[in-house]
Design an enzyme around this catalytic site. Structure first.
Site, PDB file in Angstrom:
ATOM      1  N   PHE A  74       0.847  -1.181   0.000  1.00 58.34           N
ATOM      2  CA  PHE A  74       0.000   0.000   0.000  1.00 58.34           C
ATOM      3  C   PHE A  74       0.886   1.235   0.000  1.00 58.34           C
ATOM      4  O   PHE A  74       2.040   1.173   0.418  1.00 58.34           O
ATOM      5  CB  PHE A  74      -0.904  -0.003   1.238  1.00 58.34           C
ATOM      6  CG  PHE A  74      -2.363   0.048   0.901  1.00 58.34           C
ATOM      7  CD1 PHE A  74      -3.029  -1.087   0.489  1.00 58.34           C
ATOM      8  CD2 PHE A  74      -3.068   1.250   0.967  1.00 58.34           C
ATOM      9  CE1 PHE A  74      -4.370  -1.041   0.160  1.00 58.34           C
ATOM     10  CE2 PHE A  74      -4.403   1.302   0.637  1.00 58.34           C
ATOM     11  CZ  PHE A  74      -5.065   0.155   0.236  1.00 58.34           C
ATOM     12  N   ASP A  94     -21.446  16.275  11.931  1.00 57.70           N
ATOM     13  CA  ASP A  94     -22.247  16.779  13.045  1.00 57.70           C
ATOM     14  C   ASP A  94     -21.482  16.696  14.375  1.00 57.70           C
ATOM     15  O   ASP A  94     -21.518  17.629  15.162  1.00 57.70           O
ATOM     16  CB  ASP A  94     -23.547  15.989  13.163  1.00 57.70           C
ATOM     17  CG  ASP A  94     -24.078  15.567  11.803  1.00 57.70           C
ATOM     18  OD1 ASP A  94     -24.108  16.417  10.897  1.00 57.70           O
ATOM     19  OD2 ASP A  94     -24.436  14.393  11.640  1.00 57.70           O
ATOM     20  N   GLN A 103      -7.608  15.094   3.216  1.00 56.63           N
ATOM     21  CA  GLN A 103      -6.999  14.217   2.206  1.00 56.63           C
ATOM     22  C   GLN A 103      -7.876  14.037   0.972  1.00 56.63           C
ATOM     23  O   GLN A 103      -9.068  13.758   1.101  1.00 56.63           O
ATOM     24  CB  GLN A 103      -6.725  12.842   2.811  1.00 56.63           C
ATOM     25  CG  GLN A 103      -6.137  11.856   1.805  1.00 56.63           C
ATOM     26  CD  GLN A 103      -5.561  10.626   2.481  1.00 56.63           C
ATOM     27  OE1 GLN A 103      -6.270   9.684   2.808  1.00 56.63           O
ATOM     28  NE2 GLN A 103      -4.260  10.658   2.737  1.00 56.63           N
ATOM     29  N   HIS A 141      -8.201  11.580  -2.047  1.00 56.01           N
ATOM     30  CA  HIS A 141      -7.754  10.261  -2.491  1.00 56.01           C
ATOM     31  C   HIS A 141      -7.521  10.320  -3.996  1.00 56.01           C
ATOM     32  O   HIS A 141      -8.386  10.803  -4.728  1.00 56.01           O
ATOM     33  CB  HIS A 141      -8.808   9.214  -2.144  1.00 56.01           C
ATOM     34  CG  HIS A 141      -8.314   7.808  -2.295  1.00 56.01           C
ATOM     35  ND1 HIS A 141      -8.023   7.268  -3.515  1.00 56.01           N
ATOM     36  CD2 HIS A 141      -8.054   6.847  -1.378  1.00 56.01           C
ATOM     37  CE1 HIS A 141      -7.598   6.017  -3.344  1.00 56.01           C
ATOM     38  NE2 HIS A 141      -7.612   5.738  -2.053  1.00 56.01           N
ATOM     39  N   LEU A 200     -14.903   5.870  -4.676  1.00 54.16           N
ATOM     40  CA  LEU A 200     -13.537   5.445  -4.396  1.00 54.16           C
ATOM     41  C   LEU A 200     -13.140   4.167  -5.124  1.00 54.16           C
ATOM     42  O   LEU A 200     -13.882   3.197  -5.136  1.00 54.16           O
ATOM     43  CB  LEU A 200     -13.414   5.216  -2.887  1.00 54.16           C
ATOM     44  CG  LEU A 200     -12.028   4.863  -2.371  1.00 54.16           C
ATOM     45  CD1 LEU A 200     -11.100   6.045  -2.517  1.00 54.16           C
ATOM     46  CD2 LEU A 200     -12.123   4.446  -0.918  1.00 54.16           C
ATOM     47  N   GLU A 250      -6.696   2.178  -3.249  1.00 54.29           N
ATOM     48  CA  GLU A 250      -5.268   2.186  -3.521  1.00 54.29           C
ATOM     49  C   GLU A 250      -4.742   0.758  -3.704  1.00 54.29           C
ATOM     50  O   GLU A 250      -3.676   0.548  -4.283  1.00 54.29           O
ATOM     51  CB  GLU A 250      -4.593   2.824  -2.299  1.00 54.29           C
ATOM     52  CG  GLU A 250      -3.191   3.256  -2.465  1.00 54.29           C
ATOM     53  CD  GLU A 250      -2.793   4.109  -1.266  1.00 54.29           C
ATOM     54  OE1 GLU A 250      -3.525   5.071  -0.938  1.00 54.29           O
ATOM     55  OE2 GLU A 250      -1.771   3.800  -0.657  1.00 54.29           O
ATOM     56  N   ARG A 304      -0.646   9.512  -0.693  1.00 58.83           N
ATOM     57  CA  ARG A 304      -1.794  10.020  -1.437  1.00 58.83           C
ATOM     58  C   ARG A 304      -1.695  11.494  -1.803  1.00 58.83           C
ATOM     59  O   ARG A 304      -2.123  11.899  -2.877  1.00 58.83           O
ATOM     60  CB  ARG A 304      -3.061   9.789  -0.612  1.00 58.83           C
ATOM     61  CG  ARG A 304      -3.413   8.329  -0.552  1.00 58.83           C
ATOM     62  CD  ARG A 304      -4.579   8.075   0.353  1.00 58.83           C
ATOM     63  NE  ARG A 304      -4.896   6.650   0.317  1.00 58.83           N
ATOM     64  CZ  ARG A 304      -5.786   6.061   1.104  1.00 58.83           C
ATOM     65  NH1 ARG A 304      -6.446   6.765   1.997  1.00 58.83           N
ATOM     66  NH2 ARG A 304      -6.025   4.773   1.003  1.00 58.83           N
ATOM     67  N   HIS A 350     -11.672  12.771   0.669  1.00 55.42           N
ATOM     68  CA  HIS A 350     -11.739  11.434   1.244  1.00 55.42           C
ATOM     69  C   HIS A 350     -11.684  11.389   2.765  1.00 55.42           C
ATOM     70  O   HIS A 350     -12.446  10.669   3.389  1.00 55.42           O
ATOM     71  CB  HIS A 350     -10.578  10.626   0.667  1.00 55.42           C
ATOM     72  CG  HIS A 350     -10.568   9.186   1.047  1.00 55.42           C
ATOM     73  ND1 HIS A 350     -11.651   8.367   0.795  1.00 55.42           N
ATOM     74  CD2 HIS A 350      -9.630   8.400   1.641  1.00 55.42           C
ATOM     75  CE1 HIS A 350     -11.369   7.144   1.227  1.00 55.42           C
ATOM     76  NE2 HIS A 350     -10.172   7.137   1.750  1.00 55.42           N
ATOM     77  N   ARG A 398      -2.585  11.242   5.769  1.00 53.32           N
ATOM     78  CA  ARG A 398      -2.726   9.882   6.285  1.00 53.32           C
ATOM     79  C   ARG A 398      -2.271   8.858   5.253  1.00 53.32           C
ATOM     80  O   ARG A 398      -2.552   9.000   4.066  1.00 53.32           O
ATOM     81  CB  ARG A 398      -4.190   9.610   6.647  1.00 53.32           C
ATOM     82  CG  ARG A 398      -4.452   8.188   7.060  1.00 53.32           C
ATOM     83  CD  ARG A 398      -5.857   7.971   7.539  1.00 53.32           C
ATOM     84  NE  ARG A 398      -6.868   8.056   6.510  1.00 53.32           N
ATOM     85  CZ  ARG A 398      -7.090   7.103   5.586  1.00 53.32           C
ATOM     86  NH1 ARG A 398      -6.334   6.031   5.546  1.00 53.32           N
ATOM     87  NH2 ARG A 398      -8.058   7.249   4.717  1.00 53.32           N
TER      88      ARG A 398
END
Lengths: 595, 246
Positions: free
Chosen positions: A125, A230, A249, A251, A261, A264, A295, A362, A403
């Site tokens: 990844f 919220d 982020q 993606h 999405l 990855e 990313r 994302h 991230r």
């Protein structure tokens, strides 16, 4: 039972532990807490509808099942991936506790993909490397490309087994803070029951926020319609700070035009990004790990290809994800869902055709500041006793400025579990804080304003204008000018928001009313994001300022902390103060981020 | 290469009529079919059309939705007489020369418009012990061969949308029947090599409201938006009751 003028009732509940949100973090907390103390989980949705279920690629853990790996390498990758804005003590916990987190899930029954010898299989990844960046490493534990689905199902199944008490389709609108023994403490949350329109007050000793993200501030997003922030918005309205909100982020691989999405994992399994001429352009941006760069770098590279005229398609406004060189049986076994998305929504056959993709909003790296025990902070270091937060809504901060993929499913499991443990520890010693008489007055006011609105503005129109301005001005590329434009636009929309129209006058399942209230939270969070993005005059991770293109460690190796001021702004944003908080550094001094 | 790419952004808009079954007991006990004309694009799904109605024409139109790409299971509904997810049904794939009929899934009490009371469905799910039953306390992961893992792969895809159960004629006439989704989720554990609770689940499903009510009409398999071979899974559970799990 007290009845108000709308004919709805108010109900009172008391639990030792009240968890808001039934996604991965909320249910993982409930599994720790439920067997020990009286626990309630309150959710806007039925638990398995939560957006954890949309996560695809995997969950990082240095199990070393298929090749050499260890938690220290994982910690380093997380810190570097986050462009050194990660709190390194928190990243260490994330990486160390990841192995047990995966084993917990396996033991609960999660059907991970397996190696030939029956262990949990692992794959590559983005940004996860062996030995501090030498080469990609197989660290992601996965269940096909529906790992989030399997985590959500497994956690819910375990909650059913444990008899956890859920309040589904209850929409929490307020946190009641009460002066107690000379300090502000949470005493309850106030929720709106969607089925009836009734109000419910949930008193708790420990209150855990696990309310997820807020991707709906953007137009193009992988996030669900219900991800309107919220929970984070409620915390903001209570005068508590929000941390690192400028870091959002994008993606890289959302389906072009739709934002849905594509994991990855597609690149982890060998997929390649190409521009209009078929060039593997990531070779120019990240020569060592190419398509598996973090990313933020890949998303910016894609946006840059399009900006410089190398985009594909009739409008040259996307790039291509090429899987055509992968054997169809590999695609079927490891990427079945995402290839079906391409077929269903774009009519593209990934076996033979490259898939049009473009970055999609994302994940929020920032959120409610907490320490490593998931205790919420009211400034750089003061704990709000009894209040906890975990998962995407929280900022602990393990993701820093960007991230890494597979670290969020890990985050919800590690820090969700911690939230459960520390909420129990606190509730065992604490008393219930008395709930004030007027606990529901703010919520009643909020509902009454929306319910009685007979203006001319449509909520959907205002929301779309907000999302358009956020996409245009506060996305992958930002400048002082674009951010000011967004700020002015939000101010204009807020004025128009006073004149909205809610057509549904009913009490039952009034989602029209709900959408009006959600929009208010979207405004709040967009404004905080834009303000902190404006004040961070550097580029770092997911935050890229074209007017300040480099990272400035001397001035900005600090977390932003935004505070809501109790005043009416003359100019937009004047009611927000942006302060800073030091980053916790243990082993890794900031270095240039190259891949 | 770019020339090979299908033109996705340039699909022209077109107008469709949706006939939506409306019901709001706060207003009237009467059920009404209301027609709405909406302009949509080639990539739009039925959910997009419903949103257009709600956001532009009538805010009181009520339905559940969340992820909008077929993984959360919120928006199962009956579209032109078939159970589907509204977010996975492209309008261009329907016959748009005719109105598109949209109504709630059948066999569960309607609460308002397209929203039904899902509790009877969830209860059937909870009643089959939908969780791993294992007496060992492993220190590490339990081992499972890829073949054993593959044995129940199909039924792990379930998103509890109720499309299968509410397409089943037996469920329509007998709300006590566990229904396909509960059996699918029982299957997911019965055939998991790590699980020890199969006998109890098989006993539950051997009940008069269990698997034997299934008439093998295959509606469930056709309805499943995740492509699960539901009828096959039910047949395997029947076999397991008769011969033990294979």
């Amino acid at each position: 039972m007290p009845q108000n003028e709308h004919g709805t009732n108010t109900h009172y509940h008391q639990h030792d532990i009240v968890i808001v949100g039934a996604g991965g973090a909320g249910m993982r907390a409930a599994i720790e807490a439920g067997p020990h103390l009286k626990t309630a989980v309150i959710s806007k949705l039925f638990p398995t509808r939560s957006h954890t279920g949309a996560a695809q690629g995997g969950m990082a853990a240095a199990l070393a099942n298929v090749e050499e790996d260890n938690w220290e390498w994982h910690t380093f990758d997380t810190v570097k991936g986050g462009d050194y804005l990660v709190d390194q003590d928190a990243a260490e916990i994330l990486a160390k506790e990841s192995v047990q987190a995966v084993i917990d899930l396996e033991n609960m029954g999660l059907p991970f993909n397996r190696t030939p010898d029956g262990k949990i299989d692992q794959r590559r990844f983005g940004g996860h490397t062996r030995d501090h960046g030498k080469a990609p490493v197989r660290r992601s534990c996965y269940a096909a490309d529906r790992t989030g689905h399997m985590i959500l199902q497994t956690l819910y199944q375990t909650c059913v087994k444990l008899g956890i008490e859920f309040f589904n389709e209850f929409y929490v609108l307020d946190l009641v803070m009460t002066e107690y023994n000379g300090e502000q403490r949470p005493s309850a949350v106030v929720a709106f029951e969607l089925a009836t329109g009734d109000i419910h007050v949930f008193q708790g000793k420990s209150i855990v926020f696990a309310t997820g993200g807020f991707g709906k501030i953007y137009k193009t997003t992988s996030n669900a319609h219900t991800l309107t922030g919220d929970g984070v918005g409620i915390i903001w309205r209570k005068g508590l700070p929000l941390e690192d909100m400028e870091f959002y982020q994008f993606h890289p691989t959302g389906l072009a035009g739709l934002g849905i999405l594509l994991s990855e994992a597609a690149r982890g399994e060998g997929g390649i990004l190409r521009n209009a001429s078929g060039e593997r352009f990531m070779e120019r941006y990240a020569p060592t790990i190419k398509d598996l760069a973090p990313r933020d770098m890949v998303a910016r590279a894609m946006a840059n290809e399009v900006r410089e005229g190398r985009g594909a398609g009739p409008n040259k406004d996307y790039v291509l994800l090429d899987l055509t060189h992968l054997p169809p049986e590999v695609i079927d076994a490891k990427l079945p869902d995402i290839t079906e998305f391409a077929r269903t929504y774009l009519g593209v056959e990934p076996y033979t055709e490259p898939v049009p993709v473009f970055p999609t909003a994302h994940y929020a790296m920032g959120g409610i500041p907490t320490n490593i025990k998931t205790e919420v902070l009211s400034d750089n270091d003061t704990i709000v006793r009894g209040l906890f937060a975990a998962g995407e809504c929280a900022c602990v901060s393990v993701h820093g400025a960007n991230r890494l993929g597979t670290n969020s499913l890990l985050d919800i499991n590690v820090f969700g579990k911690r939230a459960g443990i520390y909420a129990v520890e606190y509730a065992r010693e604490a008393d219930f804080v008395p709930v004030p008489e007027n606990a529901i007055s703010d919520v009643e006011k909020l509902l009454a304003i929306a319910r009685n609105s007979t203006g001319t503005e449509k909520v959907a129109v205002l929301r779309k204008e907000l999302q358009d301005t956020m996409d245009k001005n506060a996305q992958v590329y930002r400048t002082e000018e674009s951010l000011n434009e967004a700020l002015d636009k939000i101010a204009e929309l807020r004025i128009r928001y006073q004149n909205i129209q809610v057509q549904d006058r009913g009490k039952r399942f009034n989602t029209d009313l709900l959408e009006a209230i959600e929009l208010g939270f979207l405004f709040d969070l967009s404004e905080v994001l834009v303000m902190t993005a404006r004040e961070r005059r550097e580029s770092r991770g997911g935050h890229f300022r074209e007017d300040y293109e480099t990272r400035n460690d001397e001035k900005f190796m600090v977390h932003s902390m935004a505070y809501k001021l109790d005043k009416t702004p003359v100019k937009p944003g004047e009611d927000i103060r942006v302060d800073w908080k030091p980053v916790t550094v243990t082993n890794y001094p900031a270095m240039e981020r190259k891949y | 290469m770019a020339d090979d790419i299908k033109v996705i952004a340039e699909v022209p808009s077109f107008t469709v009529t949706l006939m939506v079954r409306r019901y709001d007991p706060e207003v009237s006990e009467e059920v009404k079919w209301v027609d709405y004309d909406v302009t949509v694009y080639g990539t739009d799904r039925v959910l997009d059309a419903l949103h257009k109605i709600k956001w532009e024409i009538d805010g009181s139109l009520t339905f559940r939705r969340s992820c909008a790409h077929g993984v959360c299971g919120s928006d199962a509904m009956r579209i032109n007489g078939r159970n589907r997810l509204a977010c996975k049904t492209l309008i261009k794939d329907l016959d748009i020369t005719q109105p598109i009929y949209v109504e709630p899934i059948k066999g569960l009490p309607v609460e308002k418009d397209l929203v039904v009371n899902m509790e009877p469905f969830y209860k059937a799910y909870r009643d089959i012990n939908p969780f791993l039953v294992a007496s060992d306390k492993p220190e590490k992961e339990r081992l499972q061969s890829p073949e054993d893992r593959a044995r129940f792969d199909d039924t792990t895809k379930c998103i509890l949308c109720a499309a299968c159960t509410t397409s089943c004629p037996v469920f329509w006439t007998d709300g006590q029947y566990f229904g396909p989704a509960a059996i699918v989720n029982a299957h997911r554990f019965i055939f998991d090599s790590r699980d020890e609770g199969a006998e109890v689940r098989l006993d539950i499903l051997n009940d008069k409201e269990g698997v034997w009510r299934c008439r093998t009409t295959f509606n469930c398999t056709e309805a499943c938006p995740r492509g699960i071979q539901v009828t096959k899974a039910i047949a395997e559970v029947k076999q397991a009751i008769l011969k033990g799990r294979a």
